[in-house]
Design an enzyme around this catalytic site. Structure first.
Site: not given
Length: 393
Positions: A52, A239, A241, A267-268, A271, A309, A312, A360, A362
């Protein structure tokens, strides 16, 4: 110390022209990326190898870095993904029984340009006031150019907003993680497909040790390819971007939601679920990065200290259940919120089996407050499977 062993000059140049001078750390040369700070006191190796952080220059707010060295066991992926590294006080030598080498040598071997001896507190305060921004680290011969030349190179790089990076960091070939390899005895409880958009190594481990077999798929995989594996659920990883560029992955998730296959994202993946439901996303001023981020789980009222982390976030209503903009998916509610700035930290669908969080669970490295989310997904798959069995009677 002779001139031959003296660290080379290095500069950190931010896009607004502010410059910090220090000495080289790791490889020498030029590193360009988005300058972001992370507040973790430990876990620098896991941070550096987290996909990430692709295209980002990591500023460590903890002052002393490198003191426990590096080892092969703590890597979260196959390489260091960070574009560059900024520390205040680099350890002269590691002191830990698990150490297999120095962080400095590891940065050099992987060609990661860093800078040490700078005031990371001042840099962090600057980014908190101005926001994450384009930046560059220049060391050795590359630091000998004029300030104007260095700033021009910083400004010429693309901004993080609009970057599509998941395909760059994803695995190229599918692979399977078996529960038996992580201490599970007996047959797997469930089989899931996991779309790798920059997944950390600890995530499959957390599933496997609970009896879940994972088919880890590349970011470009299709719904039909995934369904050939007859999954009991689908997982979307973290991830790098801009999630606004992830149209392919959004379509992938919508197909699973339409098929009522249980969904879990982090996370990603949070989104992307938000976008699949019809919500928008936006760039945070300086993001959430570190392992001490407080989040409230609205379903239990409990506060979790989480590892995060992300730069966005999902733009969804905070108060109460609401109809998803993509109406066929029914009602959705914000299940978790950040206690620092009220940012959406989780989504829960009320009419289909899908939920996600922005952090996260994990937690490698980090607190284990949120590990229960893996159990929640297993419970969701169990309930869904039982309901299907009842319907078939």
């Amino acid at each position: 110390m002779s001139d031959a062993t003296m660290p080379a000059q290095a500069l950190l140049v931010l896009e607004d022209g502010r410059t910090f001078r220090g000495t080289s750390y790791g490889a020498q040369g030029t590193a360009l990326g988005e300058a972001v700070f992370t507040t973790g006191m430990t876990g620098y190796q896991e941070t550096l190898t987290d996909p990430s952080y692709a295209r980002q220059l990591i500023i460590q707010t903890a002052p002393h870095i490198g003191n426990t060295g590096v080892n092969a066991a703590d890597n979260e992926s196959t390489k260091i993904w960070a574009a560059g590294y900024v520390v205040r006080d680099a350890a002269r030598r590691p002191s830990n029984w698990r150490s297999e080498g120095t962080l400095d040598d590891e940065l050099i071997s992987q060609g990661v340009v860093g800078i040490q001896g700078v005031d990371t507190r001042a840099i962090t305060r600057h980014l908190r006031e101005r926001g994450a921004m384009k930046a560059g680290i220049f060391s050795g011969a590359d630091a000998g150019r004029t300030d104007a030349e260095l700033l021009a190179e910083v400004l010429a790089q693309p901004a993080m907003a609009g970057l599509r990076l998941a395909e760059e960091v994803s695995v190229k070939e599918a692979y399977v993680v078996e529960p038996s390899a992580h201490g599970w005895e007996g047959e797997p409880l469930f089989t899931i497909v996991a779309l790798d958009l920059g997944m950390k190594a600890m995530t499959p481990t957390r599933f496997a040790e609970r009896g879940v077999r994972l088919h880890v798929l590349p970011a470009t995989s299709t719904f039909d390819e995934a369904m050939e594996l007859n999954p009991d659920g689908v997982f979307i990883s973290n991830g790098p971007g801009d999630p606004a560029t992830a149209d392919r992955q959004v379509a992938f998730v919508r197909s699973f939601l339409d098929a009522s296959v249980p969904y879990f994202g982090i996370c990603f993946g949070n989104q992307i679920l938000g976008r699949a439901l019809g919500f928008g996303t936006y760039k945070l001023r300086y993001g959430h990065r570190g392992m001490n981020q407080p989040v409230m789980d609205r379903t239990t009222g409990k506060v979790e200290i989480t590892s995060q982390n992300h730069g966005f976030a999902v733009d969804a209503p905070l108060d109460g259940p609401t109809q998803a903009p993509e109406e066929r998916f029914g009602r959705v509610e914000v299940s978790h919120i950040s206690l620092n700035d009220q940012v959406v930290e989780g989504l829960s669908c009320l009419d289909i089996p899908a939920f996600s969080v922005q952090y996260h669970p994990e937690a490698a490295a980090g607190p284990h407050d949120a590990a229960y989310l893996f159990d929640r997904f297993i419970a969701q798959m169990t309930a869904h499977k039982n309901a299907q069995t009842e319907e078939s009677k």
